[in-house]
Structures are given as structure tokens and as C-alpha cells.
Design a protein around this motif. Sequence first.
Motif, PDB file in Angstrom:
ATOM      1  N   ARG A  33       0.840  -1.132  -0.072  1.00 12.59           N
ATOM      2  CA  ARG A  33       0.220  -0.230   0.102  1.00 12.59           C
ATOM      3  C   ARG A  33       0.895   1.133   0.207  1.00 12.59           C
ATOM      4  O   ARG A  33       1.871   1.276   0.672  1.00 12.59           O
ATOM      5  N   VAL A  34       0.503   2.235  -0.550  1.00 12.19           N
ATOM      6  CA  VAL A  34       1.300   3.524  -0.839  1.00 12.19           C
ATOM      7  C   VAL A  34       0.306   4.814  -1.098  1.00 12.19           C
ATOM      8  O   VAL A  34      -0.778   4.799  -1.455  1.00 12.19           O
ATOM      9  N   VAL A  35       0.804   5.730  -0.040  1.00 10.43           N
ATOM     10  CA  VAL A  35      -0.067   6.951  -0.274  1.00 10.43           C
ATOM     11  C   VAL A  35       0.966   7.825  -0.770  1.00 10.43           C
ATOM     12  O   VAL A  35       2.124   8.276  -0.072  1.00 10.43           O
ATOM     13  N   ALA A  36       0.577   8.573  -1.895  1.00  9.28           N
ATOM     14  CA  ALA A  36       1.361   9.736  -2.452  1.00  9.28           C
ATOM     15  C   ALA A  36       1.033  10.931  -2.263  1.00  9.28           C
ATOM     16  O   ALA A  36      -0.143  11.449  -2.508  1.00  9.28           O
ATOM     17  N   ALA A  37       1.931  11.923  -2.031  1.00 13.25           N
ATOM     18  CA  ALA A  37       1.835  13.254  -1.814  1.00 13.25           C
ATOM     19  C   ALA A  37       2.160  13.995  -2.975  1.00 13.25           C
ATOM     20  O   ALA A  37       3.156  13.839  -3.814  1.00 13.25           O
ATOM     21  N   GLY A  38       1.177  14.962  -3.428  1.00 12.29           N
ATOM     22  CA  GLY A  38       1.573  16.023  -4.798  1.00 12.29           C
ATOM     23  C   GLY A  38       1.664  17.297  -4.239  1.00 12.29           C
ATOM     24  O   GLY A  38       1.779  17.821  -3.079  1.00 12.29           O
ATOM     25  N   ARG A  39       1.523  18.129  -5.382  1.00 14.05           N
ATOM     26  CA  ARG A  39       1.643  19.637  -5.007  1.00 14.05           C
ATOM     27  C   ARG A  39       0.287  20.219  -4.455  1.00 14.05           C
ATOM     28  O   ARG A  39       0.608  21.431  -3.967  1.00 14.05           O
ATOM     29  N   GLY A  40      -0.436  19.281  -4.177  1.00 14.70           N
ATOM     30  CA  GLY A  40      -1.650  19.922  -3.333  1.00 14.70           C
ATOM     31  C   GLY A  40      -1.433  19.983  -1.868  1.00 14.70           C
ATOM     32  O   GLY A  40      -1.915  20.861  -1.091  1.00 14.70           O
ATOM     33  N   VAL A  41      -0.157  19.525  -1.464  1.00 14.21           N
ATOM     34  CA  VAL A  41       0.463  19.576   0.171  1.00 14.21           C
ATOM     35  C   VAL A  41       1.176  21.042  -0.228  1.00 14.21           C
ATOM     36  O   VAL A  41       2.209  21.178  -0.826  1.00 14.21           O
ATOM     37  N   ARG A  42       0.682  21.915   0.722  1.00 14.73           N
ATOM     38  CA  ARG A  42       1.210  23.449   0.265  1.00 14.73           C
ATOM     39  C   ARG A  42       2.545  23.562   1.062  1.00 14.73           C
ATOM     40  O   ARG A  42       3.242  24.286   1.021  1.00 14.73           O
ATOM     41  N   ARG A  43       2.747  22.876   2.320  1.00 16.58           N
ATOM     42  CA  ARG A  43       3.809  23.072   3.155  1.00 16.58           C
ATOM     43  C   ARG A  43       4.576  21.739   3.555  1.00 16.58           C
ATOM     44  O   ARG A  43       3.706  20.881   3.933  1.00 16.58           O
TER      45      ARG A  43
ATOM     46  N   VAL B 196       5.005   6.053   2.466  1.00 22.44           N
ATOM     47  CA  VAL B 196       4.682   7.251   1.762  1.00 22.44           C
ATOM     48  C   VAL B 196       5.434   7.751   0.611  1.00 22.44           C
ATOM     49  O   VAL B 196       6.727   7.364   0.654  1.00 22.44           O
ATOM     50  N   ALA B 197       4.923   8.181  -0.357  1.00 24.12           N
ATOM     51  CA  ALA B 197       5.537   8.443  -1.757  1.00 24.12           C
ATOM     52  C   ALA B 197       5.201   9.798  -2.042  1.00 24.12           C
ATOM     53  O   ALA B 197       4.652  10.649  -1.366  1.00 24.12           O
TER      54      ALA B 197
ATOM     55  N   ARG C  18      11.476   8.209  -2.707  1.00 25.24           N
ATOM     56  CA  ARG C  18      10.197   8.173  -2.275  1.00 25.24           C
ATOM     57  C   ARG C  18       9.391   8.665  -3.630  1.00 25.24           C
ATOM     58  O   ARG C  18       8.014   8.806  -3.658  1.00 25.24           O
ATOM     59  N   TYR C  19      10.007   9.149  -4.587  1.00 35.94           N
ATOM     60  CA  TYR C  19       9.594   9.487  -5.903  1.00 35.94           C
ATOM     61  C   TYR C  19       9.084   8.636  -6.772  1.00 35.94           C
ATOM     62  O   TYR C  19       9.681   7.759  -7.168  1.00 35.94           O
ATOM     63  N   VAL C  20       7.630   8.723  -7.100  1.00 35.93           N
ATOM     64  CA  VAL C  20       7.174   7.707  -8.185  1.00 35.93           C
ATOM     65  C   VAL C  20       7.126   8.366  -9.539  1.00 35.93           C
ATOM     66  O   VAL C  20       6.411   9.497  -9.562  1.00 35.93           O
ATOM     67  N   GLY C  21       7.540   7.610 -10.575  1.00 32.79           N
ATOM     68  CA  GLY C  21       7.356   8.313 -11.805  1.00 32.79           C
ATOM     69  C   GLY C  21       8.319   7.722 -12.847  1.00 32.79           C
ATOM     70  O   GLY C  21       8.836   6.547 -12.532  1.00 32.79           O
ATOM     71  N   VAL C  22       8.434   8.148 -14.135  1.00 30.24           N
ATOM     72  CA  VAL C  22       9.136   7.559 -15.159  1.00 30.24           C
ATOM     73  C   VAL C  22      10.557   7.487 -14.703  1.00 30.24           C
ATOM     74  O   VAL C  22      10.997   6.119 -15.090  1.00 30.24           O
ATOM     75  N   THR C  23      11.077   8.420 -14.249  1.00 29.23           N
ATOM     76  CA  THR C  23      12.529   8.332 -13.682  1.00 29.23           C
ATOM     77  C   THR C  23      12.829   8.056 -12.300  1.00 29.23           C
ATOM     78  O   THR C  23      13.969   8.237 -11.703  1.00 29.23           O
ATOM     79  N   GLY C  24      11.687   7.777 -11.583  1.00 28.11           N
ATOM     80  CA  GLY C  24      11.727   7.702 -10.243  1.00 28.11           C
ATOM     81  C   GLY C  24      11.364   6.024 -10.030  1.00 28.11           C
ATOM     82  O   GLY C  24      11.706   5.268 -10.755  1.00 28.11           O
ATOM     83  N   GLN C  25      10.671   5.505  -8.981  1.00 28.10           N
ATOM     84  CA  GLN C  25      10.163   4.428  -8.539  1.00 28.10           C
ATOM     85  C   GLN C  25       9.051   3.853  -9.395  1.00 28.10           C
ATOM     86  O   GLN C  25       7.979   4.842  -9.553  1.00 28.10           O
ATOM     87  N   HIS C  26       9.098   2.620  -9.769  1.00 32.95           N
ATOM     88  CA  HIS C  26       7.610   2.386 -10.441  1.00 32.95           C
ATOM     89  C   HIS C  26       7.026   1.096  -9.167  1.00 32.95           C
ATOM     90  O   HIS C  26       7.823   0.264  -8.889  1.00 32.95           O
ATOM     91  N   VAL C  27       5.865   1.296  -8.939  1.00 31.93           N
ATOM     92  CA  VAL C  27       5.214   0.594  -7.918  1.00 31.93           C
ATOM     93  C   VAL C  27       3.934   0.029  -8.521  1.00 31.93           C
ATOM     94  O   VAL C  27       3.276   0.230  -9.419  1.00 31.93           O
ATOM     95  N   ALA C  28       3.677  -1.391  -7.645  1.00 30.70           N
ATOM     96  CA  ALA C  28       2.625  -1.881  -8.060  1.00 30.70           C
ATOM     97  C   ALA C  28       1.825  -2.314  -6.789  1.00 30.70           C
ATOM     98  O   ALA C  28       1.565  -3.701  -6.550  1.00 30.70           O
TER      99      ALA C  28
END
Length: 313
Positions: free
Chosen positions: A190-200, A218-219, A235-245
Motif C-alpha cells: 500500500r502506498v500513499v503519495a503526496a503531490g503539489r496539493g500539499v502546501r507546506r 509514503v511516496a 520516495r518519488y514515483v514516476g518515469v525516472t523514479g520508482q515504479h510501484v505496483a
Amino acid sequence: MTTYILTAGDARIGRLVELAAGPTTVVVVGDGRTAAAVARTPGVDRVLHVEPAPGAPAETCAAAVAGLVADAAPALVLAAPRPADRVLAGAVAARLAAPVLTMVRAVEVADGGVEVTRSVFGGIAERTERVTGPAVVVTDGGTAADGGTGADGGTAPVVDAGAVPADPAVTVTATRVAERAAVDLSRAPRVVAAGRGVRRQEDLALVEGLAAALGAEVACSRPLAEGVGWLPHDRYVGVTGQHVAPELYVAAGVSGQLQHVVGARGAGTVVAINTDPGCPYFAEADYCVVGDLYEVLPALTAALAAPGPGAAS
């Protein structure tokens, strides 16, 4: 047709064994315990154990490993994308004059060549390619098999290929412990990912709270790791980061740009939380929550912490 698998002291080769074709030999660089664990992996026919000189890194064995593999002339060589394993793979590829293929999803050996299906253009498409002659494939190693005997596990013989003499040109000058332990998100259920919606940065506590309640890792999206540095790169998920399943992927405040979505495309169930009803991630998600993560995450965390019906008082 034979397959060789390369590993620098790591028994997590389950997926590589699944991709292998024909008799499979694993070259283990490291201590004997790893070689013994690999020998118990179902599908492994033989283990070659190569031992580095005392105190020397596994990379110093690259030339010796390349020689062993070249002598066998396998049709396919597999390795995981771990740092030392990639060094071994590069040395073998140079010795065999073979291409190195990455982001591979499927492999087939037939008619004197290797056919692979791999992700291209940042993971938005797949392409099938055929290589005439041997090929070196670097892809996710998978997990360590439980081993065993008989039908449930392997009993491959371990052949001692000898110790590699110390290389005076390569020495370990210092060892530095990482300040923060690395995490392998590819293994997280299980993974919970934070994006730019987190302000601080301090507001990441909301994401961490939900992750703790779910028993999740946490990702984050790329801007939080490489832009503002709130979380480490692992902790970064993406093309050049981690690939998760994972079985569950919760994207909180992640817009859903393609380079991030590709990294989590293997997830079983995706929950996207965003204030924007037109958020691109909503086209990918199984469950879409239109709302402010500053309200939604605490509510979810509290609901998960609440005792269920019939709980003892």
C-alpha cells in the motif's frame, strides 16, 4: 539456449528466473549464504559462486564474471537494476558485444535470437524488439523465493568459481552510512503519495498519518522530491523514479501528469483526492474524491482508527 542471471549478493531474483529460457545458471558475487539461498530458488539449475577479495566491492569482480559468462556464450543474460548488478551486466555486455535492454516487460528466446517487449517514450507505449544473437536484459529482479526442496523448491548445485584477487587500482577509501534509510516502494503493498496539493512541508504529517493508519509507505510526485526536496528521491514515483505496483495507491493532491501516472500504473486500486473535478488523475483512478486533502485525509485517518461494529468497549 541457456540463460545466465547476475547478482551481486542479493537473492531477490524471482522475476528474473521467471523470464529465463532454457537451463539457467546464476552467477552470485558475494558470500556463500547468498549463493546457498539462490540455489534453493525454483527454476535455477546451477549456481556459480564468485567471491570478491576481503573488503573489496563486488564491482571488482566484473571482469572475472564477464569471462565466465563469455565462455558459456548464453543466449540471454539477466540482471536487476541494482548498482553493482548493473556494473556486472555492463561488463558482460561489453565482452559479448551484446546490447543492454531496459524497461523490459516480457522476454522470449527463439530461433537464435531474443525478442523483448519493453516500455518506450517514458512508459506511454510498448514496443517489441528482436535481437539477433545474445542480449543483456536489466529489469526488476522481483523477490527472493522461499526455496525448499522437490516440487516446492530448487536444489541447484553450487560451483565455487574461486576468489577474485584484490585489484590494487580499486580500494574502499571510506564508508558512509545514509542519514535516512532507503525504501523500496516497489515492494510496498500500500502506498500513499503526496503531490503539489500539499502546501507546506510540515503538512506531510497528514499524508504520514493516513499511511500509518493504512500500514502504507509514503511516496510523492517529482516536484516534492526534486523541486523542493521535502522527501528523498527514493520516495518519488514516476518515469525516472520508482515504479510501484501496490494493491492500493492513494494519490493525495497529485494532478496526474503522465510522467507520474506511468510510475504507478501497476497499482491494483487507485484512489485520487483532488480539489479539481477536472484533475487528469480522475481519468485513471478507480475511486475519485473531489475535496481538499486537508479535510479528506484527517477524516479518512480518523475513520480508519475508529473501532468497528461490535468492538469491545
